[in-house]
Design a protein around this motif. Structure first.
Motif, PDB file in Angstrom:
ATOM      1  N   GLY C 107       0.835  -1.136   0.124  1.00 37.74           N
ATOM      2  CA  GLY C 107       0.102   0.038   0.013  1.00 37.74           C
ATOM      3  C   GLY C 107       0.844   1.204  -0.201  1.00 37.74           C
ATOM      4  N   HIS C 108       0.075   2.328  -0.121  1.00 41.17           N
ATOM      5  CA  HIS C 108       0.865   3.709  -0.333  1.00 41.17           C
ATOM      6  C   HIS C 108       1.525   4.169   0.956  1.00 41.17           C
ATOM      7  CE1 HIS C 108       1.559   8.121  -1.536  1.00 41.17           C
ATOM      8  NE2 HIS C 108       1.639   7.384  -2.790  1.00 41.17           N
ATOM      9  N   VAL C 168      -6.348   3.846   9.654  1.00 42.40           N
ATOM     10  CA  VAL C 168      -6.592   3.743   8.471  1.00 42.40           C
ATOM     11  C   VAL C 168      -7.674   5.117   8.272  1.00 42.40           C
ATOM     12  CG1 VAL C 168      -8.338   2.517   6.892  1.00 42.40           C
ATOM     13  CG2 VAL C 168      -6.715   1.407   8.322  1.00 42.40           C
ATOM     14  N   LYS C 172      -4.876   7.827   6.936  1.00 43.86           N
ATOM     15  CA  LYS C 172      -4.719   7.357   5.769  1.00 43.86           C
ATOM     16  C   LYS C 172      -3.838   6.079   5.782  1.00 43.86           C
ATOM     17  CE  LYS C 172      -7.678  10.401   4.363  1.00 43.86           C
ATOM     18  NZ  LYS C 172      -9.124  10.394   4.024  1.00 43.86           N
ATOM     19  N   ALA C 173      -3.727   5.262   6.498  1.00 41.39           N
ATOM     20  CA  ALA C 173      -2.954   4.122   6.328  1.00 41.39           C
ATOM     21  C   ALA C 173      -3.611   3.178   5.309  1.00 41.39           C
ATOM     22  CB  ALA C 173      -2.405   3.330   7.807  1.00 41.39           C
ATOM     23  N   GLU C 174      -2.828   2.441   4.583  1.00 38.68           N
ATOM     24  CA  GLU C 174      -3.554   1.455   3.880  1.00 38.68           C
ATOM     25  C   GLU C 174      -3.066   0.218   4.235  1.00 38.68           C
ATOM     26  OE1 GLU C 174      -2.756   2.682  -0.459  1.00 38.68           O
ATOM     27  OE2 GLU C 174      -3.545   4.697   0.190  1.00 38.68           O
ATOM     28  N   VAL C 175      -2.106  -0.103   5.079  1.00 41.19           N
ATOM     29  CA  VAL C 175      -1.618  -1.324   5.552  1.00 41.19           C
ATOM     30  C   VAL C 175      -1.390  -1.146   7.142  1.00 41.19           C
ATOM     31  CG1 VAL C 175       0.066  -3.273   5.140  1.00 41.19           C
ATOM     32  CG2 VAL C 175      -0.551  -1.766   3.494  1.00 41.19           C
ATOM     33  N   VAL C 196      -8.194  -3.535   5.350  1.00 39.50           N
ATOM     34  CA  VAL C 196      -6.900  -3.301   4.875  1.00 39.50           C
ATOM     35  C   VAL C 196      -5.925  -4.592   5.305  1.00 39.50           C
ATOM     36  CG1 VAL C 196      -7.100  -0.910   5.284  1.00 39.50           C
ATOM     37  CG2 VAL C 196      -5.510  -2.225   6.765  1.00 39.50           C
TER      38      VAL C 196
END
Lengths: 239, 239, 239, 239, 239, 239
Positions: C107-108, C168, C172-175, C196
């Motif tokens: 993830g980003h 998340v 804005k965590a994607e992992v 995620v």
């Protein structure tokens, strides 16, 4: 002087709006030509579509058969500007970078307000690569898609103005960059509601492109943006 | 487990070499399938060609009609990995990032040795975006083009080994990442001449891709790499 | 292949849990040996205890008298990995860095969820030094100590899941990286509640350690991690 | 006021030299007590030895049974300062950080000149973590080991002065930090040969430690450096 | 030893308060001389006024006709320190930088609490240039102007304490730097309410200036702070 | 449209050269007015002189009694732009930043070539603060003072061209910014000898200032650059 303003999506109505916006600030004697890619998505909101836009824009420019003095890539946060710089000898200006460059002349920090949240990382990454991210206070999304902007302008306006206000109040932005094209009057509304200057990428890019032409400057060809070496390329040019 | 190893250029011989390299480290039970794009340049050495590679690789993967468990994008410093991540639900590993990730487990700083000087900024930018640049001591170019590697291996080897030696001595690299595919034995020669571990991107990517599959992990779909929204796309799929 | 998985605290029950977790993903033919330090604290939650862990782990590994192929240091945010790399010729993998490396393939941006707030700066500093911090969205603490995780799993789970959800939504965590070992099923719960991917450091480290061994790669000995020079050392080896 | 100056290695002669150096600048009324660890290496030149130094220093301080007002950790680029800060309520000053802090008051950029090349990354990492690295022009090594400094001072001086000159001329350092203790007169020689101020870590640390005591300031205990929680610790205190 | 403590505004009452504060920590034998600029604004809260302060402070120091050993520029976030360093051979200490340097010896992260919001970017920029910003958790403003601090101390105190509390709780500051001079007892109140050490710039600067003098160190004159070349200067010295 | 181009030194001949340079690219209808400060040094080569320039430029602009549409501060690496932005409602463009902004539209990295080595850190710091430093490959000095440029142009040209060549070859600059005004034909010579675009700060600033005026944009007044509060100011306005 003739400047090509290239839309990144295949929706001709948006090309029309963008070109009109460009014309509104072009100097007397500057001709604005709007181009619509024949390859790619009807709107660009992510990497897959953005990579297609990179190809679609290069194809549209290479297929244009008249002389021109500069090219503007008119998509916010999209891939592709570097490729155009290799292919061309005239200056290339990307509207994301144009807006940020101009915003940095106006305030200590700027924010970008754009459409969908999923495009925020793309915009951040493009600004980071361009070396224009340090003074970016935030990139904020209104949550509305590109095409919804066209369909329900008043709702779009309200959502975008709300994000701009938060950017100024919470993120300490002193300038707002409009990360979505084609909405007449939107900048005036944000300026009124936030009290800060609003930079539109397309008009900023026109001014910068005209500036480069007048200064006799164009892309450096010694290293990163050297003309591609001659080789076999399958499927290119498109169509 | 089936892993697609996708070449970024249209030269089938290079696809063959890359796939063989991948097979040399694949676990028993892992099937390596090499794919060659039908769109793009015979070698990729710059942004124009790299953007075509992005599209060519996505097209090659989407055109593949069998099930698969992971995808490796086998070009050094190329665009496109983010688009694949949007389109797929299986893990995607880029060899530039794979090599850097692995190198960082082995030494305090690593260098990349690649082909032409003009590709250096592309590699640096990809590492910067990937958040893997801080411990990069340098990216160095041998001055030889991708296809020359194939044509005159001994001269290529000498030029690459010389750069690796300078990276270790002058830039204080403790690990070398090989930024050019397809040269059997090159890593052994560099290891011998510099005394440092040499990481090949393709084999590193195979190990990481297998690891992700075994750990049951794949790309996060909540934001940046969410599946593209359904919309009209002109000219896609290719062909 | 034999991999030593070394706990950083002196609580054998935790070593047992960690080793089981490691075994759950180990390849057929990989033997996992769990080691418990004889020096140090029953749980590690700060710099004093973490520095003891560094010594305790090195001592446990040096005291192990059988051959082995790789070592995993199984503490989140702890000191010591660099010392092990000097002492050994086989690869050393730290679970903090393993989790971050793997998360960045997925993830980003990623977040870490850990136990006590006081350990957050340690984790951040280790990621910063490792060059893996740029894409870290946040390190968040559940507020529960390591040993409380064992004593009241359901309360621990709720607190950790809550932090993961905030990571998340707000950061804005994607992992999510799980910065605390030993809770069967925790990763499944977080995945379900946030949507995620969840990376566990121990299993990620096993996969990376096996990868390095299979690729024939180990720590570079040319500079930072060169074998210690021979000299008088008081009090070493311990006991 | 009593200040403990703790050597990081077990060589009492070096402790003596360091303590004398400290006394040379101590204010009237400041008592300098030199401590030698009973655990660790006779000289510290790498991570394994540095981690032992961390424990050795903490042990030496905890074993000291008189009151004291501040502690100086007198090793260049060593681990451990954070642990001491947790264990103590009086200020702790590390000489690497003290030298850099003071150097930044004197010039736009500073360089560190130290002994063996293998310790350069340790020093860089400690400065990076301390947030004092941005204005570091370079860390340079003379190539001579700690104990060689004692054995052949004139050769050591020549090698160190040569590196200092290069730092000023090539790296644009405006201040030199002496990253190796115990050489009377070395700073005067470097100052003469380069024309720039030379900061010795030990004397800088004495001045800073005295300053903190006089200002009534000590380590913050709210988060990172909070007192360790009470728990079972095996093997501690040492001996 | 004589230290000049130079106010940045033209309000003599503030000079008096600052000098008293300096005297409260000065070593026996240190004479503190407070200087008030004859050029500039009655309080400094922005760039225009700060640039005048730079000139006013340099003028006040050059007009002082007795010998002195060090100079302290006693304004928070102001321009000018670099000019003084060129003009003088004795050490120059800026209180913004002094406070940050000292704070970094006490905790993992520090915050600054200052007066008006408009001065926050100035302070951030000065810390950034000084290379002391990495561990700055936040710069927060109480919203009260410099002169209001003098007029309504109890309201000022409440506003500043509130910001300090938020810095510790929300921004994870472990130390507070007081970015506004002249309020007796303010630091004690903040320490009590937040539990963290409070660093006052003026007293920190006195301790650092005395330290430099005692260590025999002063500004490097080899490059950035070399003595200005002899040339015609109009209007200087002032009146 | 009337643009004030303000010299930073008191040498009227340089003002004349700068104004002529500005006029050479000004759009029809743009009137260029050159202003010479009545306060400050005959040439600006360091912080002391640069701080005087800040005041001298603000004074010259405030003393100008006709309407104007934009201001250009025509000194390389000088202080002061932020003060002007507070005092004025029209746009302010600094030539250091203008050159860098434009250079970043033309190549992947740019270098600045300037006069004396002692001014290099000032230029680097101004670019760093402006957020325009990331893509700066180097700032190089020819070693010749500002006034020597006027006296012995051919020697100056040779020294500057030599540095530009090194910037392109060794630092990998793709664009050169001329960090010294007033030498007709210098840019053409550098372009010829290096093959890269050469950006002159004065002409770049004229184009950007005209662009801002045409776009109806000016400095944001909400925070950093808000109009100074009304207060007593001693010695201002000058004279």
């Amino acid at each position: 002087m003739r400047i090509l303003v290239v839309n990144v999506n295949t929706t001709a109505a948006i090309t029309h709006t963008i070109a009109e916006q460009a014309r509104s600030v072009a100097a007397p004697g500057t001709e604005i030509v709007g181009l619509t890619p024949r390859f790619g998505a009807e709107s660009v909101e992510g990497n897959f579509e953005s990579y297609m836009a990179a190809i679609g824009v290069m194809d549209a420019v290479m297929a244009y058969d008249q002389p021109f003095d500069a090219v503007i890539q008119a998509g916010y946060g999209e891939h592709g500007r570097e490729g155009l710089q290799e292919l061309l000898n005239v200056p290339v200006v990307d509207i994301t970078e144009a807006a940020a460059s101009v915003a940095m002349l106006l305030g200590h920090a700027y924010s970008v307000v754009t459409t969908l949240d999923r495009t925020v990382p793309l915009i951040e990454d493009r600004l980071r690569l361009a070396g224009l991210y340090q003074r970016c206070a935030s990139v904020r999304a209104s949550g509305l898609a590109v095409l919804e902007l066209e369909q329900d302008p008043s709702r779009a306006v309200a959502a975008i103005v709300a994000q701009a206000e938060q950017a100024v109040r919470d993120d300490k932005a002193e300038v707002i960059c409009l990360g979505c094209g084609g909405m007449a009057g939107l900048d005036a509304m944000i300026r009124e509601s936030t009290g800060v200057p609003v930079v539109d990428g397309v008009t900023a890019a026109v001014a910068l492109a005209e500036s480069l032409v007048r200064l006799g400057l164009s892309t450096s060809k010694v290293r990163t943006y050297a003309t591609p070496r001659s080789k076999r390329v399958a499927g290119w040019p498109l169509g």
